[in-house]
Design a protein around this motif. Structure first.
Motif, PDB file in Angstrom:
ATOM      1  N   MET A   1       0.827  -1.189   0.000  1.00  0.00           N
ATOM      2  CA  MET A   1       0.000   0.000   0.000  1.00  0.00           C
ATOM      3  C   MET A   1       0.875   1.257   0.000  1.00  0.00           C
ATOM      4  O   MET A   1       0.603   2.190  -0.745  1.00  0.00           O
ATOM      5  N   MET A   2       1.892   1.267   0.846  1.00  0.00           N
ATOM      6  CA  MET A   2       2.746   2.446   0.914  1.00  0.00           C
ATOM      7  C   MET A   2       3.459   2.676  -0.419  1.00  0.00           C
ATOM      8  O   MET A   2       3.618   3.820  -0.845  1.00  0.00           O
ATOM      9  N   GLY A   3       3.870   1.603  -1.066  1.00  0.00           N
ATOM     10  CA  GLY A   3       4.496   1.733  -2.375  1.00  0.00           C
ATOM     11  C   GLY A   3       3.563   2.351  -3.390  1.00  0.00           C
ATOM     12  O   GLY A   3       3.965   3.200  -4.192  1.00  0.00           O
ATOM     13  N   ASP A   4       2.300   1.935  -3.365  1.00  0.00           N
ATOM     14  CA  ASP A   4       1.307   2.510  -4.276  1.00  0.00           C
ATOM     15  C   ASP A   4       1.094   3.986  -3.981  1.00  0.00           C
ATOM     16  O   ASP A   4       0.961   4.805  -4.897  1.00  0.00           O
ATOM     17  N   LEU A   5       1.044   4.342  -2.701  1.00  0.00           N
ATOM     18  CA  LEU A   5       0.872   5.755  -2.339  1.00  0.00           C
ATOM     19  C   LEU A   5       2.062   6.596  -2.793  1.00  0.00           C
ATOM     20  O   LEU A   5       1.887   7.733  -3.232  1.00  0.00           O
ATOM     21  N   ARG A   6       3.263   6.032  -2.699  1.00  0.00           N
ATOM     22  CA  ARG A   6       4.463   6.762  -3.150  1.00  0.00           C
ATOM     23  C   ARG A   6       4.429   7.019  -4.653  1.00  0.00           C
ATOM     24  O   ARG A   6       4.990   7.992  -5.128  1.00  0.00           O
ATOM     25  N   MET A   7       3.786   6.141  -5.401  1.00  0.00           N
ATOM     26  CA  MET A   7       3.748   6.266  -6.863  1.00  0.00           C
ATOM     27  C   MET A   7       2.540   7.059  -7.368  1.00  0.00           C
ATOM     28  O   MET A   7       2.495   7.424  -8.543  1.00  0.00           O
ATOM     29  N   ALA A   8       1.575   7.330  -6.503  1.00  0.00           N
ATOM     30  CA  ALA A   8       0.368   8.038  -6.931  1.00  0.00           C
ATOM     31  C   ALA A   8       0.708   9.489  -7.284  1.00  0.00           C
ATOM     32  O   ALA A   8       1.466  10.147  -6.567  1.00  0.00           O
ATOM     33  N   PRO A   9       0.147   9.985  -8.373  1.00  0.00           N
ATOM     34  CA  PRO A   9       0.380  11.387  -8.734  1.00  0.00           C
ATOM     35  C   PRO A   9      -0.175  12.336  -7.663  1.00  0.00           C
ATOM     36  O   PRO A   9      -1.216  12.054  -7.061  1.00  0.00           O
ATOM     37  N   ALA A  10       0.511  13.416  -7.433  1.00  0.00           N
ATOM     38  CA  ALA A  10       0.028  14.426  -6.489  1.00  0.00           C
ATOM     39  C   ALA A  10      -1.397  14.813  -6.844  1.00  0.00           C
ATOM     40  O   ALA A  10      -1.742  14.931  -8.020  1.00  0.00           O
ATOM     41  N   GLY A  11      -2.223  14.988  -5.824  1.00  0.00           N
ATOM     42  CA  GLY A  11      -3.613  15.364  -6.037  1.00  0.00           C
ATOM     43  C   GLY A  11      -4.549  14.194  -6.242  1.00  0.00           C
ATOM     44  O   GLY A  11      -5.766  14.390  -6.346  1.00  0.00           O
ATOM     45  N   SER A  12      -4.017  12.988  -6.291  1.00  0.00           N
ATOM     46  CA  SER A  12      -4.867  11.804  -6.468  1.00  0.00           C
ATOM     47  C   SER A  12      -5.800  11.635  -5.273  1.00  0.00           C
ATOM     48  O   SER A  12      -5.440  11.916  -4.131  1.00  0.00           O
ATOM     49  N   VAL A  13      -7.003  11.142  -5.542  1.00  0.00           N
ATOM     50  CA  VAL A  13      -7.949  10.782  -4.497  1.00  0.00           C
ATOM     51  C   VAL A  13      -7.682   9.326  -4.131  1.00  0.00           C
ATOM     52  O   VAL A  13      -7.624   8.459  -5.002  1.00  0.00           O
ATOM     53  N   VAL A  14      -7.515   9.060  -2.826  1.00  0.00           N
ATOM     54  CA  VAL A  14      -7.209   7.721  -2.351  1.00  0.00           C
ATOM     55  C   VAL A  14      -8.335   7.262  -1.430  1.00  0.00           C
ATOM     56  O   VAL A  14      -8.612   7.906  -0.409  1.00  0.00           O
ATOM     57  N   VAL A  15      -8.998   6.170  -1.793  1.00  0.00           N
ATOM     58  CA  VAL A  15     -10.062   5.611  -0.965  1.00  0.00           C
ATOM     59  C   VAL A  15      -9.424   4.788   0.153  1.00  0.00           C
ATOM     60  O   VAL A  15      -8.626   3.890  -0.100  1.00  0.00           O
ATOM     61  N   LEU A  16      -9.786   5.134   1.379  1.00  0.00           N
ATOM     62  CA  LEU A  16      -9.280   4.444   2.564  1.00  0.00           C
ATOM     63  C   LEU A  16     -10.456   3.899   3.364  1.00  0.00           C
ATOM     64  O   LEU A  16     -11.410   4.627   3.630  1.00  0.00           O
ATOM     65  N   HIS A  17     -10.386   2.660   3.747  1.00  0.00           N
ATOM     66  CA  HIS A  17     -11.407   2.101   4.628  1.00  0.00           C
ATOM     67  C   HIS A  17     -11.016   2.472   6.045  1.00  0.00           C
ATOM     68  O   HIS A  17      -9.939   2.102   6.515  1.00  0.00           O
ATOM     69  N   MET A  18     -11.879   3.198   6.716  1.00  0.00           N
ATOM     70  CA  MET A  18     -11.586   3.701   8.049  1.00  0.00           C
ATOM     71  C   MET A  18     -11.265   2.552   9.008  1.00  0.00           C
ATOM     72  O   MET A  18     -10.392   2.671   9.855  1.00  0.00           O
ATOM     73  N   CYS A  19     -11.962   1.470   8.877  1.00  0.00           N
ATOM     74  CA  CYS A  19     -11.737   0.269   9.680  1.00  0.00           C
ATOM     75  C   CYS A  19     -12.453  -0.881   8.983  1.00  0.00           C
ATOM     76  O   CYS A  19     -13.291  -0.662   8.130  1.00  0.00           O
ATOM     77  N   GLY A  20     -12.089  -2.103   9.340  1.00  0.00           N
ATOM     78  CA  GLY A  20     -12.759  -3.265   8.754  1.00  0.00           C
ATOM     79  C   GLY A  20     -12.621  -3.319   7.252  1.00  0.00           C
ATOM     80  O   GLY A  20     -13.602  -3.457   6.542  1.00  0.00           O
ATOM     81  N   HIS A  21     -11.392  -3.198   6.760  1.00  0.00           N
ATOM     82  CA  HIS A  21     -11.157  -3.167   5.322  1.00  0.00           C
ATOM     83  C   HIS A  21     -11.874  -4.310   4.625  1.00  0.00           C
ATOM     84  O   HIS A  21     -11.765  -5.464   5.014  1.00  0.00           O
ATOM     85  N   ASN A  22     -12.625  -3.969   3.619  1.00  0.00           N
ATOM     86  CA  ASN A  22     -13.352  -4.945   2.834  1.00  0.00           C
ATOM     87  C   ASN A  22     -12.598  -5.139   1.530  1.00  0.00           C
ATOM     88  O   ASN A  22     -12.326  -4.175   0.847  1.00  0.00           O
ATOM     89  N   PRO A  23     -12.174  -6.285   1.127  1.00  0.00           N
ATOM     90  CA  PRO A  23     -12.631  -7.601   1.570  1.00  0.00           C
ATOM     91  C   PRO A  23     -11.711  -8.290   2.572  1.00  0.00           C
ATOM     92  O   PRO A  23     -12.010  -9.396   3.005  1.00  0.00           O
ATOM     93  N   THR A  24     -10.596  -7.685   2.967  1.00  0.00           N
ATOM     94  CA  THR A  24      -9.619  -8.421   3.775  1.00  0.00           C
ATOM     95  C   THR A  24      -9.956  -8.459   5.258  1.00  0.00           C
ATOM     96  O   THR A  24      -9.508  -9.352   5.966  1.00  0.00           O
TER      97      THR A  24
END
Length: 90
Positions: A1-24
């Motif tokens: 996940m951190m690697g993906d965030l490092r590669m995301a273009p500035a200003g990208s919208v990132v969906v985060l599950h506050m808790c209970g990540h679905n599906p994991t």
């Protein structure tokens, strides 16, 4: 996940599950959320919290809101939240 965030273009919208990540069903601990927050601030990423499972995962509404409260109190200046109560209060 951190690697993906490092590669995301500035200003990208990132969906985060506050808790209970679905599906994991995995939850980040407080230290991990702080690392995600710092990286998103550094990369100028816009957090979009999916808060569908608050209270459902740990049984504690306050505990499950840690990530959202961290981002709201420490920045960024903008964040998005989608809150649903159908799973935890329905």
């Amino acid at each position: 996940m951190m690697g993906d965030l490092r590669m995301a273009p500035a200003g990208s919208v990132v969906v985060l599950h506050m808790c209970g990540h679905n599906p994991t069903g995995q939850d980040l601990n407080e230290r991990e959320w702080e690392e995600v927050h710092a990286l998103m601030e550094e990369r100028s990423l816009l957090p979009f919290f999916d808060a569908a499972y608050q209270g459902f995962t740990s049984g504690d509404l306050d505990r499950d809101a840690y990530s959202l409260r961290l981002f709201a109190s420490a920045g960024p200046t903008e964040l998005l939240v989608a809150q649903s109560f159908s799973k935890n209060m329905g």
